[in-house]
Design a protein around this motif. Structure first.
Motif, PDB file in Angstrom:
ATOM      1  N   UNK A  86       1.089   9.290  13.785  1.00  0.00           N
ATOM      2  CA  UNK A  86       1.908   8.136  14.178  1.00  0.00           C
ATOM      3  C   UNK A  86       3.128   8.011  13.270  1.00  0.00           C
ATOM      4  N   UNK A  87       4.116   7.307  13.816  1.00  0.00           N
ATOM      5  CA  UNK A  87       5.320   6.953  13.046  1.00  0.00           C
ATOM      6  C   UNK A  87       5.622   5.485  13.344  1.00  0.00           C
ATOM      7  N   UNK A  88       6.415   4.891  12.499  1.00  0.00           N
ATOM      8  CA  UNK A  88       6.947   3.575  12.879  1.00  0.00           C
ATOM      9  C   UNK A  88       8.332   3.415  12.270  1.00  0.00           C
ATOM     10  N   UNK A  89       9.146   2.660  12.949  1.00  0.00           N
ATOM     11  CA  UNK A  89      10.514   2.421  12.482  1.00  0.00           C
ATOM     12  C   UNK A  89      11.257   3.744  12.227  1.00  0.00           C
ATOM     13  N   UNK A  90      10.873   4.779  12.980  1.00  0.00           N
ATOM     14  CA  UNK A  90      11.576   6.058  12.888  1.00  0.00           C
ATOM     15  C   UNK A  90      11.180   6.912  11.706  1.00  0.00           C
ATOM     16  N   UNK A  91      10.114   6.519  11.024  1.00  0.00           N
ATOM     17  CA  UNK A  91       9.717   7.240   9.804  1.00  0.00           C
ATOM     18  C   UNK A  91       8.272   7.709   9.873  1.00  0.00           C
ATOM     19  N   UNK A  92       8.022   8.836   9.198  1.00  0.00           N
ATOM     20  CA  UNK A  92       6.658   9.280   8.939  1.00  0.00           C
ATOM     21  C   UNK A  92       6.420   9.181   7.428  1.00  0.00           C
ATOM     22  N   UNK A 124       7.265  -0.520  18.710  1.00  0.00           N
ATOM     23  CA  UNK A 124       5.874  -0.512  18.240  1.00  0.00           C
ATOM     24  C   UNK A 124       5.563   0.803  17.514  1.00  0.00           C
ATOM     25  N   UNK A 125       4.362   0.880  16.979  1.00  0.00           N
ATOM     26  CA  UNK A 125       3.910   2.115  16.344  1.00  0.00           C
ATOM     27  C   UNK A 125       3.923   3.226  17.398  1.00  0.00           C
ATOM     28  N   UNK A 126       4.475   4.366  17.031  1.00  0.00           N
ATOM     29  CA  UNK A 126       4.668   5.464  17.978  1.00  0.00           C
ATOM     30  C   UNK A 126       3.669   6.587  17.698  1.00  0.00           C
ATOM     31  N   UNK A 127       3.196   7.231  18.765  1.00  0.00           N
ATOM     32  CA  UNK A 127       2.142   8.243  18.650  1.00  0.00           C
ATOM     33  C   UNK A 127       2.625   9.636  19.021  1.00  0.00           C
ATOM     34  N   UNK A 128       2.086  10.630  18.349  1.00  0.00           N
ATOM     35  CA  UNK A 128       2.277  12.026  18.720  1.00  0.00           C
ATOM     36  C   UNK A 128       0.910  12.667  18.915  1.00  0.00           C
ATOM     37  N   UNK A 171      -2.262   3.520   7.112  1.00  0.00           N
ATOM     38  CA  UNK A 171      -2.918   4.681   6.494  1.00  0.00           C
ATOM     39  C   UNK A 171      -2.026   5.919   6.530  1.00  0.00           C
ATOM     40  N   UNK A 172      -1.583   6.272   7.735  1.00  0.00           N
ATOM     41  CA  UNK A 172      -0.917   7.562   7.896  1.00  0.00           C
ATOM     42  C   UNK A 172       0.513   7.530   7.367  1.00  0.00           C
ATOM     43  N   UNK A 173       1.268   6.515   7.751  1.00  0.00           N
ATOM     44  CA  UNK A 173       2.686   6.481   7.389  1.00  0.00           C
ATOM     45  C   UNK A 173       2.889   5.952   5.968  1.00  0.00           C
ATOM     46  N   UNK A 174       2.302   4.809   5.660  1.00  0.00           N
ATOM     47  CA  UNK A 174       2.580   4.148   4.380  1.00  0.00           C
ATOM     48  C   UNK A 174       1.815   4.779   3.215  1.00  0.00           C
ATOM     49  N   UNK A 175       0.511   4.965   3.418  1.00  0.00           N
ATOM     50  CA  UNK A 175      -0.315   5.478   2.325  1.00  0.00           C
ATOM     51  C   UNK A 175      -0.344   7.001   2.285  1.00  0.00           C
ATOM     52  N   UNK A 176      -0.096   7.632   3.423  1.00  0.00           N
ATOM     53  CA  UNK A 176      -0.295   9.083   3.469  1.00  0.00           C
ATOM     54  C   UNK A 176      -1.771   9.430   3.386  1.00  0.00           C
ATOM     55  N   UNK A 177      -2.609   8.634   4.067  1.00  0.00           N
ATOM     56  CA  UNK A 177      -4.052   8.876   4.020  1.00  0.00           C
ATOM     57  C   UNK A 177      -4.553   9.359   5.381  1.00  0.00           C
ATOM     58  N   UNK A 178      -5.172  10.527   5.393  1.00  0.00           N
ATOM     59  CA  UNK A 178      -5.727  11.088   6.628  1.00  0.00           C
ATOM     60  C   UNK A 178      -6.893  10.251   7.124  1.00  0.00           C
ATOM     61  N   UNK A 184       0.813  -1.227   0.000  1.00  0.00           N
ATOM     62  CA  UNK A 184       0.000   0.000   0.000  1.00  0.00           C
ATOM     63  C   UNK A 184       0.846   1.278   0.000  1.00  0.00           C
ATOM     64  N   UNK A 185       2.140   1.118   0.031  1.00  0.00           N
ATOM     65  CA  UNK A 185       3.023   2.287   0.191  1.00  0.00           C
ATOM     66  C   UNK A 185       2.908   3.293  -0.957  1.00  0.00           C
ATOM     67  N   UNK A 186       2.779   4.563  -0.580  1.00  0.00           N
ATOM     68  CA  UNK A 186       2.666   5.648  -1.571  1.00  0.00           C
ATOM     69  C   UNK A 186       3.847   6.604  -1.550  1.00  0.00           C
ATOM     70  N   UNK A 187       4.914   6.273  -0.845  1.00  0.00           N
ATOM     71  CA  UNK A 187       6.043   7.195  -0.745  1.00  0.00           C
ATOM     72  C   UNK A 187       6.585   7.525  -2.137  1.00  0.00           C
ATOM     73  N   UNK A 188       6.725   8.778  -2.400  1.00  0.00           N
ATOM     74  CA  UNK A 188       7.259   9.220  -3.687  1.00  0.00           C
ATOM     75  C   UNK A 188       6.215   9.360  -4.779  1.00  0.00           C
ATOM     76  N   UNK A 189       5.030   8.816  -4.551  1.00  0.00           N
ATOM     77  CA  UNK A 189       3.997   8.817  -5.600  1.00  0.00           C
ATOM     78  C   UNK A 189       3.640  10.220  -6.078  1.00  0.00           C
ATOM     79  N   UNK A 190       3.609  11.165  -5.124  1.00  0.00           N
ATOM     80  CA  UNK A 190       3.329  12.562  -5.518  1.00  0.00           C
ATOM     81  C   UNK A 190       4.576  13.431  -5.359  1.00  0.00           C
ATOM     82  N   UNK A 191       5.712  12.818  -5.498  1.00  0.00           N
ATOM     83  CA  UNK A 191       6.968  13.560  -5.401  1.00  0.00           C
ATOM     84  C   UNK A 191       7.597  13.422  -4.032  1.00  0.00           C
ATOM     85  N   UNK A 192       8.898  13.613  -4.005  1.00  0.00           N
ATOM     86  CA  UNK A 192       9.643  13.449  -2.752  1.00  0.00           C
ATOM     87  C   UNK A 192       9.273  14.524  -1.740  1.00  0.00           C
TER      88      UNK A 192
END
Lengths: 308, 308, 308, 308
Positions: free
Chosen positions: C112-118, D88-92, C256-263, C14-22
């Motif tokens: 939310x973030x996971x693995x240090x990434x948003x 785990x998934x981290x929250x802000x 949704x939030x991290x991988x897809x960028x979906x609110x 489901x990942x959308x990273x880069x889909x609408x530009x970096x």
């Protein structure tokens, strides 16, 4: 539904309006004279300091029953921020939102009114919305440093804590006075221990508030006769809850704050002090308990400390 | 941009990490022993109390320069509310939002970090977002009651106030000590008066913050040599601003809070105290200045009082 | 305890990273094109407006379980204040303190973030303490006006509300789509109704939060396949609670939030909308749901309205 | 100092008390019928969405002149917190304190009173301290979705912005109507552009507030004659400041809110909308501008969006 005749009779006997002048906003704190403070300092024997404030935190004593009186929401606005560039000294800063009477606090004389009046006969509508009591805001309280006296009512009765709903009477106060081998004097700040705060400390916030032991409607006359400067205790409600007289709510508040002009303290943690006083058999000490001077506030947090 | 060698050399000389154990979170407040407190109480001569806190209000000292450090927004949540029915005792309640370091306050030891460390060598990232310093939050400060000593640097120099940008040196402190006829001792809380707060009191909030007289980077060694428990003054920035050494910002903060573990106070109003000390030629007194115990906070308001 | 392989496998699909530009900070809201908006406007048939926000008040949905996420404390700062003199026009003003996600709200992509990434692969530590997500704060969300589609899962199953702990599956969504006679299209904002908010509306705040029906970890792929712009529902937790996979908490949030960028939206009151859609047998409408543009915020209140 | 006869004469002509029943709390928003909303949707041509809210941030439009109306203090309560364990998934999460009328907002009908009355003749003292207008709080506003019409007074006059102190007259409104080729109709929400917000956007917060162009006391009759549903503009003060008639402050507020029951919007950023309307020569559009439904509030933030 007017206040009952019984209330007005007591009110007449304890009223201090005009006693310190028509312009006075401070009330019985006027009784803390320089001489009283010198005598208070002389009570210091060991130099041991005992803090009496509850920690201020989001899961504080407020259980949501008093509208708008919210526990502290403590938030960060900077965390290790290198404001002056990478590698520089980093700053952390925080902020809080809270009800001014949410934790260990003093009621200002303006916290309650009755019959349209506040202390010294001023109109209740002198309190307006922009955080402002025009008279007798907590910033008008004299700096509270005086002799403190612990009346350990629970311990005097051989109890860990008084049962919920126990009305602390003048006789109870006299019993604790005798138990402590101390005489309450003019200008003293009296701390009345019920042990009720143990309920909160054990995690039961709802049980802490209700039912609660607290001062009887008969105690203001006792404090008035001794010219006490202020009274604090270890409960949420200060006075016994539910009240002693049906449909007469907060009579002690009204007598102390409005009629006598005497500041009240609530949610004071007197447990460690109780132990210390019992160990030394001394129930008088130096007490410093200056409220945070919010201008025009009807109450304020305080971090009291007893010096034994 | 690392901190300069000069900073690290001083840091090494004043460092107290481990001095009170690896677990200590209190720092130099450990120097306030019971004996010190007894001696402090013995300083009380007249019983006169002088409050040192600025009134807390929406137009307080913050001028908007420090992000998130907001003056108190004081609001009402009840005004003469007859909670128990018409004609009953009526209640007023209020609330506040404020930066914890907005007014007269103590910095907690966690207020600054450098090189990734806070006091006692702990990691700076032990401070997290939910209003929480895991170590050395202001609630870990011992109850601050001790001997207070006023070093009235401005008055010793015959000035109303020090000029903006004046760095208060160890020589200045010694001069004020001699002027006051007092010797700073272990466990004392030292109040350094610059007179700068007059700028705020005259209505110039921007001028109050900058340029400001304040402590020189050379003073921490002076305090360290005397085993001072804490230091407060009458400025926004505490140390001289702009700084003495180019690109070395907040070195005094870092030396006091991180290296020495010494709490600092700012925005203390020392004007009335200055007058009183001058009148009596006595510059030592009992000081009570217990911070509000916000759990994990990096600073807290305080309502200090000097008893002369 | 790393996230399980199962999570990472879905994430990859489901990942959308880069889909609408970096540099993109907006995610799937990019799918709301002008054409989609025109089509949304064309869905208006009756002109009936149905608000979807819960009232904002001190006894809102938060029951104290999520630290720092506080219900609105609404206070007055002026009441009928005759600012310009007696007899003039009088003003009232108020203030609020609240968690930005306390009521009906949108999660920002940074919630939310996971693995240090948003979202879009940026570092999670780009979120700092002064109320600031450097990237993808809620103010970066495009103005949310689009076609709304109600997937009334509860009603499609003939239930008032789904049982607590029911995981809404892709099959459930398809069933509701068919029930409503509507096809989810690219750019749609999908509202998933479980009926759970009835628990809150009936006064049970604790029961509202737990156990809760909510989206299954299998639904992000369904939304991804249809290029949905955003999803909201009528629960506190958004996804099923307790979670479907042991020790895998908030996987739907992370997808949704991290991988897809979906609110995502929570605490939306879909009850009146459910009734209206059932009456007209039409499940698509114009939806306006622009979040309050707090700069750098990780969430924001919204007052959505459906126009049928 | 009573309000002048001139005010009362206009008040009589525009008064709507009782028009929608003695119990009405909504006022002219009643004029937004389903038919009006259908027509509004039909105005959408391109699908382009233009947000009209200012970003909400600590350095927002408030310059400290209006007591208690504070810019947003946005703080963090969680940052990448791994609530469920390491890895785990981290929250802000974040929180805010703000004046409800600090940014882009709607005035509730209760924002002002005069002669002891609010809209529909109710007593002004129905507004009490616990954040509560018993009647006509902003939560009683109908969901504001209607036809929006931009009256670009500045552009119609060939100006970037109107000079400070310019009173926008009925003639100015008619001129802008003609310039835009649009006729204001019953139920429209009229946006009056002065260009004044450019002063704020250029960084001058004090200049933004004073002197300010704004509506003349003569305009309420113009809006009344056309049965406008609501009016918003791009100023802090809404009406011209300083006022046209000596010692008559806020007459337009009193006429709109109290007499007509018409909601007003302030601090709307109409700059991008102005450009877009000029490009297409179309000045009508779909407007969605639902206020955040704070219960009993006298104002509320709104994130309006125009769909062209």
């Amino acid at each position: 539904m007017a206040l009952p005749a019984e209330f007005h009779e007591i009110a007449e006997r304890v009223n201090n309006w005009g006693r310190w002048g028509a312009d006075d906003e401070t009330g019985t704190l006027n009784l803390i004279t320089d001489e009283v403070v010198r005598a208070a300092a002389a009570e210091v024997r060991t130099g041991r300091r005992i803090p009496l404030a509850l920690p201020l935190k989001e899961d504080g004593v407020q259980a949501g029953l008093i509208p708008g009186r919210t526990n502290p929401l403590h938030t960060m606005v900077q965390i290790n921020q290198e404001l002056f560039g990478p590698g520089t000294v980093a700053c952390s800063d925080d902020a809080v939102t809270m009800g001014l009477q949410a934790g260990t606090h003093w009621d200002a004389l303006t916290h309650v009114s009755h019959s349209g009046r506040i202390y010294n006969g001023r109109p209740a509508d002198s309190i307006t919305a922009h955080g402002r009591a025009a008279f007798s805001g907590i910033d008008k309280a004299a700096p509270v440093v005086s002799r403190g006296v612990l009346l350990d009512v629970a311990r005097a009765k051989g109890l860990d804590r008084l049962p919920g709903g126990h009305a602390v009477t003048p006789e109870d106060l006299a019993e604790a006075e005798e138990y402590g081998g101390v005489s309450v004097r003019a200008g003293d700040v009296v701390l009345v221990r019920t042990g009720q705060i143990q309920v909160y400390l054990a995690g039961d916030r709802n049980g802490y508030g209700f039912p609660s032991p607290g001062l009887s409607v008969r105690t203001p006359e006792w404090f008035h006769a001794r010219d006490v400067a202020a009274v604090a205790n270890d409960t949420l409600t200060f006075e016994v809850f539910p009240p002693e007289i049906e449909n007469l709510w907060l009579p002690v508040h009204a007598l102390h704050l409005v009629e006598m002009g005497m500041h009240q303290g609530q949610n004071w943690n007197l447990e460690a002090l109780s132990t210390a006083c019992a160990e030394t058999s001394r129930y008088a000490f130096l007490l410093a308990a200056v409220p945070e001077p919010f201008v025009g506030a009807v109450g304020a947090p305080v971090a009291p400390v007893a010096v034994l």
